[in-house]
Design an enzyme around this catalytic site. Structure first.
Site, PDB file in Angstrom:
ATOM      1  CB  CYS A   1      -0.951   0.002   1.198  1.00 20.87           C
ATOM      2  SG  CYS A   1      -0.128   0.218   2.798  1.00 20.87           S
TER       3      CYS A   1
ATOM      4  CG  HIS B   1      -4.647  10.689  12.151  1.00 21.37           C
ATOM      5  ND1 HIS B   1      -5.753   9.863  12.053  1.00 21.37           N
ATOM      6  CD2 HIS B   1      -4.047  10.660  10.928  1.00 21.37           C
ATOM      7  CE1 HIS B   1      -5.820   9.369  10.830  1.00 21.37           C
ATOM      8  NE2 HIS B   1      -4.792   9.839  10.119  1.00 21.37           N
TER       9      HIS B   1
ATOM     10  CG  HIS C   1      -7.766   5.207   8.486  1.00 22.25           C
ATOM     11  ND1 HIS C   1      -6.969   6.221   7.974  1.00 22.25           N
ATOM     12  CD2 HIS C   1      -8.930   5.793   8.888  1.00 22.25           C
ATOM     13  CE1 HIS C   1      -7.628   7.364   8.052  1.00 22.25           C
ATOM     14  NE2 HIS C   1      -8.825   7.136   8.591  1.00 22.25           N
TER      15      HIS C   1
ATOM     16  CG  ASP D   1      -6.780  -4.918   3.338  1.00 20.14           C
ATOM     17  OD1 ASP D   1      -6.239  -4.652   4.433  1.00 20.14           O
ATOM     18  OD2 ASP D   1      -6.764  -4.134   2.366  1.00 20.14           O
TER      19      ASP D   1
ATOM     20  NE  ARG E   1      -4.016  -2.948   4.240  1.00 19.85           N
ATOM     21  CZ  ARG E   1      -4.334  -1.717   3.813  1.00 19.85           C
ATOM     22  NH1 ARG E   1      -3.478  -0.728   3.963  1.00 19.85           N
ATOM     23  NH2 ARG E   1      -5.504  -1.502   3.217  1.00 19.85           N
TER      24      ARG E   1
ATOM     25  CB  CYS F   1      -2.909   1.428   6.707  1.00 23.74           C
ATOM     26  SG  CYS F   1      -2.152   2.329   5.342  1.00 23.74           S
TER      27      CYS F   1
END
Length: 365
Positions: free
Chosen positions: A281, A318, A321, A325, A334, A336
């Site tokens: 990704c 922050h 997310h 998957d 996952r 990310c």
């Protein structure tokens, strides 16, 4: 001196009863509830006990109740030569008992040495059978241990104390022979009678409250002004303004070294390299955080999508997310995460930078 206050207390009790039986019933109910709660604490097998004789037990008990880590107290009579003595028998000087406070404490919150050091501040250790205005062998000083393992520490602390005095220190340091709970009106006396007699200087109670403060959190959230000075523009945008860095153009998306990933805003550990995997990704991807307690997951409906946002719990930064998957053999998730929200500490530097406790996680493949 204390006998005068007991008489006054009895007279006051009669007056209260005469004022209304409803008030008496409510007070009695509260006292019974408190007694049950105290008994539950005193029966807790995860705590330890020590016994302090320091003159009138009213003040000694109230003093120790102020200390964080003391989870239960009970006043009574210790190391005498009869069974189940009454207060009147103890003050007759024929039973050999000392007014004593049973202390239950959590050793994970407060250690015995501190309790002993604080106890010394409430007594004149060279005064025999007298503290304040109270005289008699029931007011002698002593530290009585029920656990033989405490003997060496207790005796050593009193020995160290004696070097500060030209006169002999007369604090007893002996094993607890017996202990009998005192009458109910003696329990929590100064809570029930805030203006009651006490030989301990009032300022010492405040000192006891502050003697064992909660340890400062190792990792603390910083205000945005401090973060703006500390972070790069991109790090600030990602962590404080929910920004997203560009894929494949960030610091850790292809980092493969062993180590730990920490919150850039607080330094708190979040992810370990063992749980990092190549997802394609373009951002660092992890199968899980070190522990779920370190993060918050919140629904995110921004940018026309429905996602689950990941934030650091302490820093409220922050991070990125979490998606479903991820590799099935690693739990299917996952995480990310933006590189800009992380700081990577290589394995070789973890000990030096305070993350040595996490090195063992790198061996768990």
């Amino acid at each position: 001196m204390k006998n005068i206050f007991i008489v006054l207390g009895i007279i006051l009790g009669i007056a209260v009863f005469a004022a209304g039986s409803g008030l008496f019933k409510n007070t009695k109910s509260r006292e019974l509830t408190k007694e049950k709660e105290n008994q539950k604490i005193m029966d807790n097998k995860n705590v330890r006990e020590i016994y302090f004789a320091g003159g009138c037990f009213w003040g000694t008990e109230h003093f120790f109740q102020q200390i964080r880590g003391v989870v239960g107290t009970e006043v009574g009579y210790a190391n005498g030569n009869t069974q189940n003595p009454t207060y009147e028998e103890v003050v007759s000087h024929t039973t050999g008992f000392a007014e004593t406070v049973k202390i239950k404490y959590d050793p994970e919150q407060v250690d015995l040495k501190l309790l002993i050091d604080l106890y010394f501040k409430t007594i004149d250790p060279t005064s025999l059978d007298q503290q304040g205005n109270d005289r008699g062998n029931q007011y002698r000083t002593g530290i009585y241990f029920a656990n033989k393992e405490d003997e060496a520490l207790v005796k050593n602390e009193v020995l160290k104390l004696s070097k500060n005095y030209s006169k002999p220190v007369v604090v007893e340091t002996v094993v607890l022979k017996n202990f009998y709970k005192a009458e109910d009106y003696h329990q929590d006396y100064l809570d029930k009678n805030p203006g009651g007699y006490c030989h301990i200087e009032p300022g010492l109670f405040e000192m006891a409250k502050n003697a064992n403060p909660l340890p400062k959190a190792k990792y603390q959230k910083q205000d945005k002004k401090a973060l703006k000075e500390k972070l790069t523009a991109e790090q600030y945008n990602v962590t404080q303004e929910n920004g997203t860095e560009r894929p494949f153009q960030n610091e850790y998306w292809d980092e493969t070294r062993e180590g730990i990933y920490v919150d850039i805003t607080t330094g708190e550990p979040l992810f370990i390299s063992t749980d990092k995997f190549e997802s394609g990704c373009g951002w660092p991807s992890f199968s899980k955080p070190i522990t779920k307690k370190l993060i918050d997951e919140k629904m995110d409906k921004s940018a026309g999508m429905v996602r689950v946002e990941v934030r650091s719990k302490t820093g409220d930064a922050h991070l990125g997310h979490v998606f479903t998957d991820g590799p099935a053999d690693k739990g299917g998730l996952r995480y990310c995460i933006n590189s800009a929200s992380l700081k990577f500490i290589p394995k070789a530097e973890m000990e030096k930078k305070g993350y040595g406790d996490y090195i063992s996680l790198l061996d768990k493949k």
